[in-house]
Structure formats: C-alpha cells, structure tokens
Design an enzyme around this catalytic site. Sequence first.
Site, PDB file in Angstrom:
ATOM      1  N   ALA A  29       0.834  -1.195   0.000  1.00  0.00           N
ATOM      2  CA  ALA A  29       0.000   0.000   0.000  1.00  0.00           C
ATOM      3  C   ALA A  29       0.870   1.247   0.000  1.00  0.00           C
ATOM      4  O   ALA A  29       1.987   1.247   0.516  1.00  0.00           O
ATOM      5  CB  ALA A  29      -0.902   0.010   1.231  1.00  0.00           C
TER       6      ALA A  29
ATOM      7  N   GLY B 265      -0.151  -5.022   1.526  1.00  0.00           N
ATOM      8  CA  GLY B 265      -1.480  -5.048   0.940  1.00  0.00           C
ATOM      9  C   GLY B 265      -1.525  -5.766  -0.391  1.00  0.00           C
ATOM     10  O   GLY B 265      -2.543  -6.361  -0.758  1.00  0.00           O
TER      11      GLY B 265
ATOM     12  N   GLU C  18      -1.876  -9.356   0.466  1.00  0.00           N
ATOM     13  CA  GLU C  18      -3.246  -9.611   0.905  1.00  0.00           C
ATOM     14  C   GLU C  18      -4.215  -9.633  -0.275  1.00  0.00           C
ATOM     15  O   GLU C  18      -5.181 -10.405  -0.290  1.00  0.00           O
ATOM     16  CB  GLU C  18      -3.655  -8.556   1.928  1.00  0.00           C
ATOM     17  CG  GLU C  18      -2.904  -8.703   3.248  1.00  0.00           C
ATOM     18  CD  GLU C  18      -3.086  -7.526   4.175  1.00  0.00           C
ATOM     19  OE1 GLU C  18      -3.471  -7.749   5.333  1.00  0.00           O
ATOM     20  OE2 GLU C  18      -2.832  -6.374   3.740  1.00  0.00           O
TER      21      GLU C  18
ATOM     22  N   GLU D 140       4.641  -5.392   7.364  1.00  0.00           N
ATOM     23  CA  GLU D 140       4.017  -4.319   8.148  1.00  0.00           C
ATOM     24  C   GLU D 140       4.622  -4.162   9.539  1.00  0.00           C
ATOM     25  O   GLU D 140       4.668  -3.052  10.081  1.00  0.00           O
ATOM     26  CB  GLU D 140       2.500  -4.571   8.269  1.00  0.00           C
ATOM     27  CG  GLU D 140       1.709  -4.360   6.991  1.00  0.00           C
ATOM     28  CD  GLU D 140       1.576  -5.613   6.157  1.00  0.00           C
ATOM     29  OE1 GLU D 140       0.706  -5.661   5.289  1.00  0.00           O
ATOM     30  OE2 GLU D 140       2.380  -6.568   6.369  1.00  0.00           O
TER      31      GLU D 140
END
Length: 260
Positions: free
Chosen positions: A68, A111, A114, A134
């Site tokens: 992200a 992200g 994911e 993260e």
Amino acid sequence: MTSNEPSFVKAERRGTVMLLVIDRPAARNALNPAILTKIAEELTAADRDPAIHAVALTGGPKNFSAGADIDTLSGHSPASYLASPTRRAFESIYGTSKPIVAGVAGFCLGGGCELALSCDLIVAGDNAVFGQPEINLGIIPGAGGTQLWRERTGAGPQVEAALLGHLVDAWTARRMGLADEIVPAERIIEATLDKALAIASKAPLASRTAKAALRGAGAMNLHAALAHEVGLMAGLLGTEDAQEGTRAFLEKRRPRYQGR
C-alpha cells in the site's frame, strides 16, 4: 476518483475471462484507494455479468504490488480506517463470487500480498517475492494478512510473516502452499489467463458453488462444513448445467453449459 485521475488498472475481456492488470510501474504497482476501488468495481461488474466466468488479476512480469502507499495509512484514526475506501474495497474483493486467479511476479508485499491471498489460485512468476513487512512499520496486516496465510500454509509460516516480516521467494512459496504454480516471469500474464480460461471452461454455476463451499469451510468445524457442502451440491442438482454435464458425459461429447 475523478475523470482526470488515472485508475492504474487496465480491464480487458478475454472470452469468458475478465483480465485485470495493475499498471503503476513507477511505484512498483503500490496500491492506493483509487486502484483498489477500481479493482473492486471491475470485480462487482464481472460478478453481475453472466458472460464472465472467471477473473485473471495480475501486475505483469515485473511486480504484482509492492504494498500500500504509505501515505494512505498516515493520518488515519481507528474510526476513519475502518470506514475507509480501502477497507470497503478489500471486503468487496474477498466477497467476489466468481473464481479469481492471481498472477504474481516480482514484489507481492503487504497489501499487495493480501490482495493476492484474497484470490482463489496464485500463479507465481519465478521472480516473485511474498511477504507481510508491516511489522517493520509498527503496524500489522489489516486486510487478511494475519489470517489468509493460515488457509494456505498453516500456522507456522503465518506467524513468521506477521511477527518477523520474513519474505519468501517463489520456490519457498510453492513448497509451503502459498503459490499453486511457478512459471517464468515473462509468461505471467499468459499463464494466469490460461489458468482462468481453464476454470472458465467448466460449468459456471458449479465453479461459483465450489468457491462458496471452499470459502465457507474456513469458518466452520468439519461437521458444519460437510453439511454446507451437501446443501450446495443439492442445490446444483436442480440446474440445467448439472443435467447437461451428466448427459454430455453419457453421450461422449463436450458439455454446453449455459450458466442456468
């Protein structure tokens, strides 16, 4: 997203497959709300289109997504994060009823990882790198990264991913069950499409029902999951596709499925 703002997502029909390509190379396909919203919108449209039987989602041969945009995380309060377009988009993506094949080359982190894990199958390029880094930013995965690894790999790799931020290459990902196939990175779009087209050639109602059964099993104990599967199977037996499939087998011909 305004009309003048690029979506960085290319959508193209390939027969009965919708091909989605993340195209933000300058940022290694980093995800922002506009990209995730566009993907979610295209998947919702594919779900509603009876002519689309499966989806191929890839970032091309260089990178799937490096994660992200960090700028999109800064400044969030707990309440604003829970109500953010990013959260709504991930929920919509994971809730897509039609099968999705992810084609992962290069970085597939945070992200981006994911997003790939929200799909049903993962074709990995031989240059792929998976991970949830993260923890190195003082946060944790927030779109399934602490849960979806377990479905594919078991608890051990998931714990290392979440607590240590370890990265794994394509071959390690294949051994642990994170990736389903490895291909040369330059063939990632072609290979992802081939896999999606193979799925799309099957009875569309059966494919969607199989996905529903697989997704439902993770939230149930074995007894409940078996009962759920039986109920889904019983519902399929009343469809024209089920009758066509058995009839074609007996008549030794290819079935002609209509999605009914």
